[in-house]
Design an enzyme around this catalytic site. Structure first.
Site, PDB file in Angstrom:
ATOM      1  N   GLN A 116     -15.637  24.295 -14.386  1.00 16.14           N
ATOM      2  CA  GLN A 116     -15.513  23.009 -15.076  1.00 16.14           C
ATOM      3  C   GLN A 116     -14.547  23.068 -16.262  1.00 16.14           C
ATOM      4  OE1 GLN A 116     -19.891  22.946 -16.021  1.00 16.14           O
ATOM      5  NE2 GLN A 116     -19.238  21.837 -17.834  1.00 16.14           N
TER       6      GLN A 116
ATOM      7  N   HIS B  23     -30.007  21.088 -27.858  1.00 17.55           N
ATOM      8  CA  HIS B  23     -30.581  21.680 -26.636  1.00 17.55           C
ATOM      9  C   HIS B  23     -32.098  21.830 -26.785  1.00 17.55           C
ATOM     10  CE1 HIS B  23     -26.410  23.577 -26.291  1.00 17.55           C
ATOM     11  NE2 HIS B  23     -26.546  22.946 -25.149  1.00 17.55           N
TER      12      HIS B  23
HETATM   13  O1  PAF Z   1     -23.479  19.902 -20.385  1.00 19.96           O
HETATM   14  C1  PAF Z   1     -23.365  21.104 -20.091  1.00 19.96           C
HETATM   15  O2  PAF Z   1     -23.695  21.986 -20.890  1.00 19.96           O
HETATM   16  C2  PAF Z   1     -22.794  21.489 -18.751  1.00 19.96           C
HETATM   17  O3  PAF Z   1     -21.812  20.575 -18.336  1.00 19.96           O
HETATM   18  C3  PAF Z   1     -23.847  21.680 -17.656  1.00 19.96           C
HETATM   19  C4  PAF Z   1     -24.578  20.380 -17.359  1.00 19.96           C
HETATM   20  C5  PAF Z   1     -24.851  22.742 -18.103  1.00 19.96           C
HETATM   21  C6  PAF Z   1     -23.183  22.159 -16.364  1.00 19.96           C
HETATM   22  O4  PAF Z   1     -22.490  23.353 -16.557  1.00 19.96           O
END
Ligand code: PAF
Length: 247
Positions: free
Chosen positions: A58, A34
């Site tokens: 999700q 990140h």
């Molecule tokens: O890749 C991720 O961490 C997630 O899928 C995102 C893009 C932040 C969406 O919740």
């Protein structure tokens, strides 16, 4: 770094921000992968916004959501000095009327990860649409580790004429080759050692069926190994932890 937990406050602030803005959406539990996205944004924009939001829509499996690491205090410490703004809204703010409106894609999102995790990509695309609208960023940074996610986000931005440019960034790996992921911290020491075989076999096996059988011999449960859009993609499970990668 200025932290915004309230979306109205952020939107008010954003409406007065006139400089170029880079955006890194995350679900927290930040790691050097990140931070590489944040650094790239910092190099290419005047200001950088990071979001930390564990998006419930999700997750197809509630136990996976419950086990997802939530480490906001540590994340804030890691971002101090690297990002300018952090958006950390609650689920009630992001979904004030529940999950009735959603972004849905009916081809790519049904394959590979989508076939294993029904609804995952609708939830991901919906939250990314919300976050891109909130950020109003010039550029947004996504890792290639989640290659199918990246392709779907690029497709959505193009189909809906969104004004943010999506920047694809290479996967950051541990010294032994394992792709960095927030889920890695849930591996036991033995599983962690074995996990490095996943990218190694994915890369070196001469064909898909040999990749699958070599992974199974090592003790991975294989969800898929497939060629797609010029890459070899794989998803495996070690105990409760699911790993994905592509090369
Ligand atoms: O890749 C991720 O961490 C997630 O899928 C995102 C893009 C932040 C969406 O919740």
């Amino acid at each position: 770094m200025r932290v915004f937990r309230d979306l109205s406050e952020w939107r008010q602030f954003r409406s007065q921000l006139e400089t170029s803005l880079g955006f890194v959406p995350t679900m927290g539990a930040l790691h050097p992968g990140h931070l590489a996205l944040v650094q790239r944004s910092h190099q290419e924009n005047s200001k950088t916004l990071v979001s930390v939001f564990v998006n419930p829509t999700q997750f197809d499996d509630p136990t996976d959501l419950a086990a997802y690491p939530q480490t906001l205090d540590q994340d804030i410490q890691l971002l101090e000095g690297a990002a300018d703004y952090l958006l950390a809204p609650s689920a009630a703010q992001m979904y004030p009327n529940g999950y009735h409106y959603r972004v849905s894609e009916d081809e790519v999102s049904k394959q590979l990860e989508g076939a294993q995790r029904p609804g995952h990509f609708d939830g991901m695309l919906t939250v990314v649409m919300k976050l891109l609208n909130l950020a109003q960023a010039h550029q947004a940074y996504f890792g290639e580790k989640d290659f199918q996610q990246l392709q779907l986000v690029q497709g959505m931005v193009s189909e809906f004429f969104l004004n943010t440019k999506i920047v694809a960034c290479p996967t950051v790996r541990e010294a032994d080759g394992l792709a960095m992921s927030s889920r890695n911290r849930r591996l036991t020491p033995e599983q962690r050692e074995l996990a490095a075989e996943f990218p190694h076999i994915l890369k070196s096996a001469p064909d898909l069926s040999q990749a699958q059988s070599q992974l199974e011999q090592q003790g991975f449960a294989v969800d898929y190994v497939q060629e797609w859009r010029g890459r070899r993609l794989g998803a495996v499970r070690l105990g409760q932890v699911r790993l994905i990668d592509n090369l």
